[in-house]
Scaffold this motif. Structure first.
Motif, PDB file in Angstrom:
ATOM      1  N   SER A  98       0.803  -1.226   0.000  1.00 55.23           N
ATOM      2  CA  SER A  98       0.000   0.000   0.000  1.00 55.23           C
ATOM      3  C   SER A  98       0.833   1.271   0.000  1.00 55.23           C
ATOM      4  O   SER A  98       0.272   2.368   0.151  1.00 55.23           O
ATOM      5  CB  SER A  98      -0.926   0.015   1.223  1.00 55.23           C
ATOM      6  N   VAL A  99       2.144   1.164  -0.156  1.00 57.43           N
ATOM      7  CA  VAL A  99       2.989   2.357  -0.022  1.00 57.43           C
ATOM      8  C   VAL A  99       2.648   3.420  -1.062  1.00 57.43           C
ATOM      9  O   VAL A  99       2.777   4.619  -0.802  1.00 57.43           O
ATOM     10  CB  VAL A  99       4.486   1.984  -0.101  1.00 57.43           C
ATOM     11  N   GLY A 100       2.218   2.999  -2.242  1.00 59.25           N
ATOM     12  CA  GLY A 100       1.837   3.981  -3.252  1.00 59.25           C
ATOM     13  C   GLY A 100       0.632   4.790  -2.823  1.00 59.25           C
ATOM     14  O   GLY A 100       0.630   6.029  -2.888  1.00 59.25           O
ATOM     15  N   SER A 101      -0.421   4.094  -2.365  1.00 56.80           N
ATOM     16  CA  SER A 101      -1.623   4.792  -1.902  1.00 56.80           C
ATOM     17  C   SER A 101      -1.334   5.666  -0.688  1.00 56.80           C
ATOM     18  O   SER A 101      -1.835   6.788  -0.574  1.00 56.80           O
ATOM     19  CB  SER A 101      -2.719   3.779  -1.558  1.00 56.80           C
ATOM     20  N   VAL A 102      -0.506   5.157   0.229  1.00 55.97           N
ATOM     21  CA  VAL A 102      -0.166   5.928   1.427  1.00 55.97           C
ATOM     22  C   VAL A 102       0.622   7.186   1.054  1.00 55.97           C
ATOM     23  O   VAL A 102       0.420   8.259   1.635  1.00 55.97           O
ATOM     24  CB  VAL A 102       0.623   5.053   2.421  1.00 55.97           C
ATOM     25  N   SER A 103       1.501   7.064   0.062  1.00 52.64           N
ATOM     26  CA  SER A 103       2.249   8.252  -0.381  1.00 52.64           C
ATOM     27  C   SER A 103       1.315   9.284  -0.986  1.00 52.64           C
ATOM     28  O   SER A 103       1.495  10.496  -0.790  1.00 52.64           O
ATOM     29  CB  SER A 103       3.324   7.846  -1.388  1.00 52.64           C
ATOM     30  N   GLY A 104       0.301   8.811  -1.736  1.00 50.84           N
ATOM     31  CA  GLY A 104      -0.677   9.742  -2.287  1.00 50.84           C
ATOM     32  C   GLY A 104      -1.470  10.439  -1.206  1.00 50.84           C
ATOM     33  O   GLY A 104      -1.759  11.643  -1.293  1.00 50.84           O
ATOM     34  N   VAL A 105      -1.860   9.700  -0.142  1.00 54.07           N
ATOM     35  CA  VAL A 105      -2.565  10.297   0.985  1.00 54.07           C
ATOM     36  C   VAL A 105      -1.693  11.356   1.660  1.00 54.07           C
ATOM     37  O   VAL A 105      -2.164  12.444   2.016  1.00 54.07           O
ATOM     38  CB  VAL A 105      -2.984   9.212   1.995  1.00 54.07           C
ATOM     39  N   GLY A 106      -0.407  11.041   1.833  1.00 52.62           N
ATOM     40  CA  GLY A 106       0.494  12.003   2.463  1.00 52.62           C
ATOM     41  C   GLY A 106       0.599  13.291   1.681  1.00 52.62           C
ATOM     42  O   GLY A 106       0.539  14.395   2.252  1.00 52.62           O
ATOM     43  N   GLY A 107       0.747  13.174   0.353  1.00 51.61           N
ATOM     44  CA  GLY A 107       0.803  14.368  -0.479  1.00 51.61           C
ATOM     45  C   GLY A 107      -0.494  15.155  -0.433  1.00 51.61           C
ATOM     46  O   GLY A 107      -0.487  16.399  -0.400  1.00 51.61           O
ATOM     47  N   ALA A 108      -1.627  14.436  -0.418  1.00 50.44           N
ATOM     48  CA  ALA A 108      -2.926  15.109  -0.372  1.00 50.44           C
ATOM     49  C   ALA A 108      -3.117  15.856   0.944  1.00 50.44           C
ATOM     50  O   ALA A 108      -3.624  16.992   0.965  1.00 50.44           O
ATOM     51  CB  ALA A 108      -4.038  14.079  -0.570  1.00 50.44           C
ATOM     52  N   ILE A 109      -2.730  15.234   2.062  1.00 51.50           N
ATOM     53  CA  ILE A 109      -2.857  15.892   3.365  1.00 51.50           C
ATOM     54  C   ILE A 109      -2.020  17.166   3.397  1.00 51.50           C
ATOM     55  O   ILE A 109      -2.475  18.224   3.857  1.00 51.50           O
ATOM     56  CB  ILE A 109      -2.439  14.927   4.490  1.00 51.50           C
ATOM     57  N   LEU A 110      -0.794  17.076   2.924  1.00 52.34           N
ATOM     58  CA  LEU A 110       0.080  18.248   2.889  1.00 52.34           C
ATOM     59  C   LEU A 110      -0.553  19.368   2.068  1.00 52.34           C
ATOM     60  O   LEU A 110      -0.630  20.531   2.519  1.00 52.34           O
ATOM     61  CB  LEU A 110       1.433  17.869   2.304  1.00 52.34           C
ATOM     62  N   ALA A 111      -1.025  19.037   0.861  1.00 53.84           N
ATOM     63  CA  ALA A 111      -1.545  20.060  -0.040  1.00 53.84           C
ATOM     64  C   ALA A 111      -2.808  20.707   0.506  1.00 53.84           C
ATOM     65  O   ALA A 111      -2.953  21.942   0.470  1.00 53.84           O
ATOM     66  CB  ALA A 111      -1.819  19.431  -1.412  1.00 53.84           C
ATOM     67  N   VAL A 112      -3.716  19.905   1.031  1.00 53.62           N
ATOM     68  CA  VAL A 112      -4.982  20.452   1.525  1.00 53.62           C
ATOM     69  C   VAL A 112      -4.759  21.318   2.762  1.00 53.62           C
ATOM     70  O   VAL A 112      -5.318  22.424   2.880  1.00 53.62           O
ATOM     71  CB  VAL A 112      -5.974  19.305   1.821  1.00 53.62           C
ATOM     72  N   LEU A 113      -3.944  20.837   3.696  1.00 51.97           N
ATOM     73  CA  LEU A 113      -3.687  21.626   4.905  1.00 51.97           C
ATOM     74  C   LEU A 113      -2.960  22.929   4.579  1.00 51.97           C
ATOM     75  O   LEU A 113      -3.237  23.980   5.176  1.00 51.97           O
ATOM     76  CB  LEU A 113      -2.864  20.809   5.900  1.00 51.97           C
ATOM     77  N   PHE A 114      -2.053  22.882   3.635  1.00 55.28           N
ATOM     78  CA  PHE A 114      -1.246  24.056   3.301  1.00 55.28           C
ATOM     79  C   PHE A 114      -2.027  25.038   2.425  1.00 55.28           C
ATOM     80  O   PHE A 114      -2.058  26.254   2.705  1.00 55.28           O
ATOM     81  CB  PHE A 114       0.027  23.613   2.591  1.00 55.28           C
ATOM     82  N   VAL A 115      -2.678  24.542   1.381  1.00 50.95           N
ATOM     83  CA  VAL A 115      -3.324  25.424   0.415  1.00 50.95           C
ATOM     84  C   VAL A 115      -4.709  25.847   0.873  1.00 50.95           C
ATOM     85  O   VAL A 115      -5.059  27.037   0.850  1.00 50.95           O
ATOM     86  CB  VAL A 115      -3.405  24.731  -0.967  1.00 50.95           C
ATOM     87  N   TYR A 116      -5.529  24.894   1.321  1.00 50.26           N
ATOM     88  CA  TYR A 116      -6.922  25.200   1.655  1.00 50.26           C
ATOM     89  C   TYR A 116      -7.116  25.630   3.106  1.00 50.26           C
ATOM     90  O   TYR A 116      -7.958  26.491   3.398  1.00 50.26           O
ATOM     91  CB  TYR A 116      -7.812  23.987   1.364  1.00 50.26           C
ATOM     92  N   GLN A 117      -6.362  25.032   4.019  1.00 54.67           N
ATOM     93  CA  GLN A 117      -6.537  25.347   5.437  1.00 54.67           C
ATOM     94  C   GLN A 117      -5.587  26.430   5.937  1.00 54.67           C
ATOM     95  O   GLN A 117      -5.745  26.923   7.053  1.00 54.67           O
ATOM     96  CB  GLN A 117      -6.348  24.073   6.277  1.00 54.67           C
TER      97      GLN A 117
END
Length: 421
Positions: free
Chosen positions: A104-123
């Motif tokens: 699952s490392v690919g999916s987990v890496s995608g989740v990590g990138g998404a969390i970073l982007a949403v918290l930084f850009v939207y929040q």
């Protein structure tokens, strides 16, 4: 007569304690080093020799087909492209050392990138805080894997396969209806992943520092071995190796400096590999990882907290997956629904296996993530330069992976026949 006898027995032994077992001998001269290397090759202890030979062959073939392959510019791009998935592969190495797998490392890496982007850009969170939050999420994901494995006995294959699907859904949920989040162009993580390079003088200073660090660590090892009555390499041989290492890194730095130099992101990747290698080889936790991977039952009877080892390794694996996803977000300057998908899993796992980590556990080095990733990225870069279709790249990558596993199986059989496990 008795005095002579006492004096003779007081003399230091001419044969070191570890000479009775050739697997523990630390070669003390260049000639013994060569004989030890040949002995290990014959007994199936191949180490990283196959992947190094393969890397040289791959580079020679692609240079012959297109000389631009070994240009300074292409090698700089190769190093930048290798660092993202290569960071994920560091965690895969740890899991494989236990004889387990994480799909699952690919999916987990995608989740990590998404969390970073949403918290930084939207929040509107500070970028560093968003980065730390993503890494903590990675640790939590891996901890859940570890608990499922140790408390309920669910196979790691099943856990991570379920995680692959589940965290793909989590990634889509985090990104929301937009599906893509673009990072601001002035973000330092974009500069870090694409535009920050060491000054020329700093790259040469790094080469000298690496040589001195190697020499210092090896001298500490020599002192410990000699104080324990074990054989140790000569100071001269260690000095020669340190000089060769300094010259190799200095030469590489000179060649890369023709274009842009050594990037901060690949430098961070290599630094983490070196640190993790030292942790595995020089700490109690690292020795426990190899012990559990070699024989779990024997490790348990020896008093090792096996469940804690599994829990910590799964947690680190997911954290490195998130780290790689964050770096990929900076490299691509955005996070999308496809982030962490396509061949991310394939490349991360294949890099560790091709780099020499045994699928049976207990054997391998974190440097496998470096060498294996360079092999795979060299294949990708070389085939792109000569204009080969993408499907051929997958076929070649699969063939190289099968070859690596075959070599591992044959070397394991040779070790068993020679009494080396």
């Amino acid at each position: 007569m008795s005095t002579n006898t006492v004096n003779s027995t007081a003399l230091p032994p001419t044969v070191f304690a570890d000479r009775s077992d050739e697997r523990l001998v630390e070669d003390s001269s260049p000639a013994e080093l060569l004989r030890g290397f040949i002995r290990r090759m014959r007994s199936g202890d191949l180490g990283m020799v196959p992947v190094l030979v393969g890397l040289v062959v791959i580079w020679a073939i692609f240079y012959f087909l297109n000389p631009r392959f070994l240009s300074s510019r292409n090698l700089v791009e190769l190093s930048l492209d290798s660092a993202t998935i290569g960071m994920i592969s560091v965690g895969i190495v740890l899991v494989l050392l236990l004889g387990e797998i994480d799909l699952s490392v690919g999916s987990v890496s995608g989740v990590g990138g998404a969390i970073l982007a949403v918290l930084f850009v939207y929040q509107g969170w500070p970028l560093l805080v968003a980065l730390l939050a993503a890494l903590v999420c990675g640790l939590l994901i891996g901890s859940i894997y570890g608990l499922l494995y140790t408390r309920f006995g669910v196979p790691s294959f099943v856990i991570s396969l379920a995680g692959l699907l589940a965290f793909l859904g989590v990634q889509l949920w985090v990104l929301g209806s937009n599906g893509t989040v673009n990072l601001p162009g002035d973000s330092w993580i974009i500069d870090f992943a694409n535009f920050w390079f060491l000054p020329d003088w700093a790259s040469y200073a790094l080469a000298v520092l690496a040589g001195l660090l190697y020499f210092g660590l090896r001298m500490l090892t020599i002192r410990k071995r000699r104080s324990s009555g074990l054989s140790a390499p000569s100071t001269l041989s260690i000095g020669i190796r340190a000089l060769l290492l300094t010259a190799a890194i200095g030469g590489l730095a000179y060649y890369l400096n023709i274009d842009r130099g050594i990037g901060y992101m690949p430098l961070l990747w290599v630094a983490i590999i070196v640190i993790m290698d030292q942790v595995l080889r020089r700490t109690t936790w690292g020795r426990h990882v190899y012990a559990v991977g070699g024989n779990e039952e024997a490790a348990r009877r020896a008093g090792i907290a096996v469940n804690r080892v599994y829990l910590s390794v799964f947690a680190l694996c997911s954290m490195f997956a998130v780290f790689g996803g964050v770096l990929a977000a900076g490299r691509l300057q955005s996070v999308a629904q496809s982030s962490g998908g396509t061949d991310t899993n394939l490349m991360a796992i294949a890099a560790a296996v091709i780099g020499g980590v045994s699928l049976f556990g207990g054997r391998g080095s974190v440097y496998a993530a470096l060498l294996g990733m360079l092999v795979l990225q060299s294949i990708t870069s070389g085939l792109n330069l000569i204009g080969v279709a993408a499907e051929v790249r997958y076929i070649v990558t699969g063939a190289v992976l099968v070859l690596a596993v075959t070599i591992d199986s044959l070397s394991r059989r040779a070790r068993r026949s020679s009494g080396r496990f």
